[in-house]
Design an enzyme around this catalytic site. Structure first.
Site, mmCIF file in Angstrom:
data_model
loop_
_atom_site.group_PDB
_atom_site.id
_atom_site.type_symbol
_atom_site.label_atom_id
_atom_site.label_comp_id
_atom_site.label_asym_id
_atom_site.label_seq_id
_atom_site.Cartn_x
_atom_site.Cartn_y
_atom_site.Cartn_z
ATOM 1 C CB SER A 1 -0.954 -0.035 1.199
ATOM 2 O OG SER A 1 -1.936 0.959 1.103
ATOM 3 C CG ASP B 1 -6.699 -2.778 -3.188
ATOM 4 O OD1 ASP B 1 -7.338 -2.051 -2.414
ATOM 5 O OD2 ASP B 1 -5.464 -2.928 -3.129
ATOM 6 C CG HIS C 1 -5.684 -2.432 0.583
ATOM 7 N ND1 HIS C 1 -4.968 -2.003 -0.507
ATOM 8 C CD2 HIS C 1 -5.120 -1.814 1.664
ATOM 9 C CE1 HIS C 1 -4.018 -1.162 -0.122
ATOM 10 N NE2 HIS C 1 -4.090 -1.034 1.196
#
Length: 230
Positions: free
Chosen positions: A106, A160, A192
């Site tokens: 991320s 995601d 995610h």
């Protein structure tokens, strides 16, 4: 076997120690001489969190992140300098730059990309998991020639909802424009997060590059032995 260094950068609001268990997934014998580092980001006010303070490598103006989301390039560039200091120290201690790998999830993935592309030497590789491109194409002119030789592995789940899959895919034309090699791996149904399948592929991807560097060292050692035996 040559020493390998893996730097793992966590996501927004997370911490380094919370990710240390990841190294236990890398069971191949090639990783026995690997040094891992899981640093924690400093605590900073984050715009997308209404200015609340949390662990963050750089400011994130907007989440979920999608194609066209605003970015704070100045804080990204500053964060990359901090990562470079870690890499500089590791190389100063004797690790071959091509045995240095940066991985990140991320926000950590976005910082991985920035750190690799702005570093003055060719590294072993950068693995971006569910990340995004943290700057505009105007920064491409700042990428050192040697940095463009560092391979990128991009892993992204199709489901995601925090960093949209399309935002991950947008890295491909960006990296092509920059002249950087990127392997893009999509994971159907993954949100995610990190999957074991994803980690296994990253393990094999790093291992292939470790072998290449190690075999080069072995070849040089053989040449030295042949020379001295004459």
């Amino acid at each position: 076997m040559a020493r390998t260094f893996i730097l793992w950068l966590h996501g927004l609001g997370d911490s380094g120690p919370a990710n240390e268990s990841i190294q236990t997934q890398f069971q191949s014998p090639e990783f026995k001489n690997t040094s891992w580092l899981f640093p924690s980001a400093p605590s900073n006010p984050v715009t997308c969190n209404n200015g609340a303070v949390m662990r963050s490598w750089f400011d994130v103006p907007e989440l979920p992140f999608k194609v066209g989301s605003p970015i704070d390039e100045s804080s990204v560039l500053e964060a990359a300098k901090n990562v470079h200091a870690i890499i500089d120290q590791e190389i100063a201690e004797g690790t071959n730059p091509e045995n240095v790998f940066i991985c990140g999830l991320s926000q950590g993935g976005a910082l991985t990309l920035a750190s690799v592309l702005l570093y003055p030497k060719t590294l072993g590789g950068g693995a971006v998991l569910s990340g995004w491109v943290p700057f505009s194409s105007s920064v491409i002119s700042q990428f050192p020639k040697e940095a463009k030789k560092t391979p990128i592995l991009w892993s992204h789940g199709t489901d995601d909802r925090m960093v949209l899959f399309e935002a991950g895919q947008a890295a491909l034309p960006f990296l092509k424009e920059a002249g950087v090699t990127c392997e893009f791996k999509s994971y159907p149904g993954l949100g995610h997060s990190i999957s074991n399948k994803e980690l296994k592929y990253i393990e094999s991807w790093i291992k292939r590059r470790m072998k290449r560097s190690s075999s080069t060292c072995l070849h040089l050692n053989c040449l030295k032995e042949m020379f001295h035996s004459r």
